[in-house]
Scaffold this motif. Structure first.
Motif, short mmCIF file in Angstrom:
data_model
loop_
_atom_site.label_atom_id
_atom_site.label_comp_id
_atom_site.label_asym_id
_atom_site.label_seq_id
_atom_site.Cartn_x
_atom_site.Cartn_y
_atom_site.Cartn_z
N ASP A 1 0.83 -1.20 0.00
CA ASP A 1 0.00 0.00 0.00
C ASP A 1 0.87 1.26 0.00
OD1 ASP A 1 -1.77 2.09 0.56
OD2 ASP A 1 -3.01 0.83 1.85
N PRO A 2 0.70 2.14 -1.00
CA PRO A 2 1.50 3.38 -1.03
C PRO A 2 1.08 4.41 0.01
CG PRO A 2 -0.09 3.39 -2.81
CD PRO A 2 -0.17 2.02 -2.18
N ARG A 3 0.03 4.10 0.77
CA ARG A 3 -0.45 5.00 1.84
C ARG A 3 -0.78 6.38 1.30
NH1 ARG A 3 4.53 3.12 5.30
NH2 ARG A 3 5.04 2.39 3.21
N LEU A 4 -1.65 6.39 0.32
CA LEU A 4 -2.07 7.66 -0.27
C LEU A 4 -3.02 8.40 0.66
CD1 LEU A 4 -2.77 6.43 -3.91
CD2 LEU A 4 -0.80 7.75 -3.13
N PRO A 5 -3.03 9.73 0.57
CA PRO A 5 -4.00 10.51 1.36
C PRO A 5 -5.43 10.10 1.02
CG PRO A 5 -2.32 11.92 0.40
CD PRO A 5 -2.14 10.57 -0.22
N VAL A 6 -6.32 10.25 1.98
CA VAL A 6 -7.70 9.80 1.81
C VAL A 6 -8.35 10.44 0.59
CG1 VAL A 6 -10.00 9.80 2.86
CG2 VAL A 6 -7.98 9.33 4.26
N ARG A 7 -8.05 11.67 0.33
CA ARG A 7 -8.72 12.36 -0.78
C ARG A 7 -8.32 11.81 -2.15
NH1 ARG A 7 -5.78 18.32 -0.81
NH2 ARG A 7 -5.06 18.23 -2.97
N LEU A 8 -7.25 11.02 -2.21
CA LEU A 8 -6.82 10.43 -3.47
C LEU A 8 -7.32 9.00 -3.65
CD1 LEU A 8 -3.08 11.60 -3.52
CD2 LEU A 8 -5.00 12.61 -4.78
N LEU A 9 -7.96 8.45 -2.62
CA LEU A 9 -8.41 7.07 -2.65
C LEU A 9 -9.85 6.95 -3.17
CD1 LEU A 9 -7.00 5.97 0.81
CD2 LEU A 9 -6.13 5.27 -1.44
N PRO A 10 -10.22 5.78 -3.67
CA PRO A 10 -11.60 5.58 -4.11
C PRO A 10 -12.57 5.73 -2.94
CG PRO A 10 -10.16 3.83 -4.93
CD PRO A 10 -9.38 4.60 -3.93
N PRO A 11 -13.83 6.06 -3.23
CA PRO A 11 -14.83 6.18 -2.15
C PRO A 11 -14.97 4.84 -1.42
CG PRO A 11 -15.66 7.12 -4.21
CD PRO A 11 -14.39 6.40 -4.55
N ASN A 12 -15.22 4.91 -0.11
CA ASN A 12 -15.41 3.71 0.71
C ASN A 12 -14.22 2.74 0.57
OD1 ASN A 12 -18.09 4.54 1.51
ND2 ASN A 12 -18.80 3.88 -0.51
N TRP A 13 -13.04 3.29 0.64
CA TRP A 13 -11.81 2.52 0.47
C TRP A 13 -11.74 1.38 1.46
CZ3 TRP A 13 -8.43 0.84 -2.60
CH2 TRP A 13 -7.12 0.49 -2.21
N SER A 14 -11.60 0.16 0.97
CA SER A 14 -11.61 -1.02 1.82
C SER A 14 -10.40 -1.09 2.75
CB SER A 14 -11.67 -2.30 0.97
OG SER A 14 -10.60 -2.34 0.04
N GLY A 15 -9.34 -0.36 2.43
CA GLY A 15 -8.17 -0.35 3.30
C GLY A 15 -8.47 0.23 4.67
N VAL A 16 -9.40 1.19 4.72
CA VAL A 16 -9.78 1.79 6.00
C VAL A 16 -10.50 0.76 6.87
CG1 VAL A 16 -11.18 3.58 7.11
CG2 VAL A 16 -9.92 4.11 5.02
N LYS A 17 -11.44 0.04 6.27
CA LYS A 17 -12.18 -0.98 7.00
C LYS A 17 -11.26 -2.11 7.44
CE LYS A 17 -16.20 -4.05 6.59
NZ LYS A 17 -17.29 -4.52 5.68
N ALA A 18 -10.31 -2.50 6.57
CA ALA A 18 -9.38 -3.57 6.90
C ALA A 18 -8.49 -3.17 8.08
CB ALA A 18 -8.53 -3.92 5.69
N ALA A 19 -8.04 -1.93 8.09
CA ALA A 19 -7.19 -1.46 9.19
C ALA A 19 -7.95 -1.45 10.51
CB ALA A 19 -6.67 -0.06 8.88
N GLU A 20 -9.19 -0.99 10.47
CA GLU A 20 -10.01 -1.00 11.69
C GLU A 20 -10.20 -2.42 12.19
OE1 GLU A 20 -13.55 0.94 10.37
OE2 GLU A 20 -12.72 2.96 10.57
N LEU A 21 -10.43 -3.35 11.26
CA LEU A 21 -10.61 -4.76 11.63
C LEU A 21 -9.35 -5.33 12.26
CD1 LEU A 21 -12.24 -7.44 11.53
CD2 LEU A 21 -11.27 -7.79 9.23
#
Length: 276
Positions: free
Chosen positions: A230-250
């Motif tokens: 993961d290049p760790r892009l800023p949120v504003r550059l990521l697709p909507p509802n980016w699954s990486g956010v949900k995966a990290a929370e999990l």
């Protein structure tokens, strides 16, 4: 090589490193061969392969063995502790809330002749591991301007520093920033890997101590790949509802939830070995 191992198929050695980082490093105590062989065995690793993994890890300088009678126990060397400590910081810190992005890009211009294919491949591999993407040949970009030192080390090591140029700047009015990101990184494939992670661990509810230790090890082992993917892009550059956010929370929720029982079972296993 160590970074390639992070994203390769599961191997006895990579599982061993996960176990060492999760259970041995925090305690600072030696662990018997039989304990490590037993834990790796729950992942289908045969005893011979487990012992070979220990020998290779020791040959690389991360472990040292001590014979006690007819038995052998293993301790982390100072370099091994540093390696795993850095790895733990990377794994457990990855996916936490990111800082606000100032809109600045780090751009690296470096080209390698077609005739030097091995060098081109090495450059591409190392810059990709460092989180850079390439929207067009000879151009590499990162939304993290703090990676300039790492980029500098890469091009110097490969003898390309005289040809390379770098810039820190914001995106201009010409072209589309989102299109540039789509050309530089395959976020669709990365998103699918995050979805697979969510599917694998989202509904997993281990019960016994052994099951929890197994699940915790798998959780950490699979998550440790993502800092290199993961290049760790800023949120504003990521697709909507980016699954990486949900995966990290999990990941962070499950790790906290499972950790006490997993650690208790490890103490149970090592306690039995001490008493044997």
């Amino acid at each position: 090589m160590s970074r390639r191992r992070e994203v390769s198929h599961t191997s006895a050695r990579s599982l061993l490193m996960t176990v060492l980082g999760e259970f041995v490093l925090p305690r600072g105590r030696a662990v018997w061969t039989s304990t490590l062989v037993e834990v790796l065995g729950t992942f289908g690793v045969e005893e011979k392969s487990a012992r070979q993994a220990l020998a290779r890890t020791a040959a690389e300088g991360w472990l040292v063995s001590e014979r006690v009678g007819r038995r052998v126990r293993w301790s982390l060397t100072p370099p091994g502790r540093r390696l795993l400590t850095e790895g733990a910081e990377r794994i457990y810190g990855f996916g936490r809330d990111a800082e606000n992005w100032d809109g600045c890009w780090l751009m690296l211009l470096v080209s390698v002749p077609e005739t030097k294919r091995d060098l081109r491949h090495t450059l591409r591999t190392r810059l990709t591991w460092a989180g850079f993407g390439s929207p067009t040949p000879g151009v590499w970009i990162s939304a993290d301007t703090g990676r300039q030192d790492e980029a500098d080390e890469i091009v110097r090591t490969l003898g390309l520093d005289r040809e390379a140029m770098s810039f820190v700047a914001s995106y201009g009015r010409i072209g589309d920033e989102d299109a540039m990101v789509a050309q530089a990184w395959d976020l669709t494939a990365l998103g699918e890997r995050y979805e697979d992670f969510i599917d694998e661990f989202g509904a997993l509810e281990p019960v016994s101590g052994g099951e929890v230790l197994h699940a915790q090890t798998r959780l950490v082992h699979e998550w440790r790949r993502f800092p290199f993917l993961d290049p760790r892009l800023p949120v504003r550059l990521l697709p909507p509802n980016w699954s990486g956010v949900k995966a990290a929370e999990l990941f962070h929720r499950k790790h906290v939830e499972w950790r006490p029982a997993a650690q208790r079972h490890w103490e149970f296993l090592t306690g039995e070995e001490e008493a044997a």
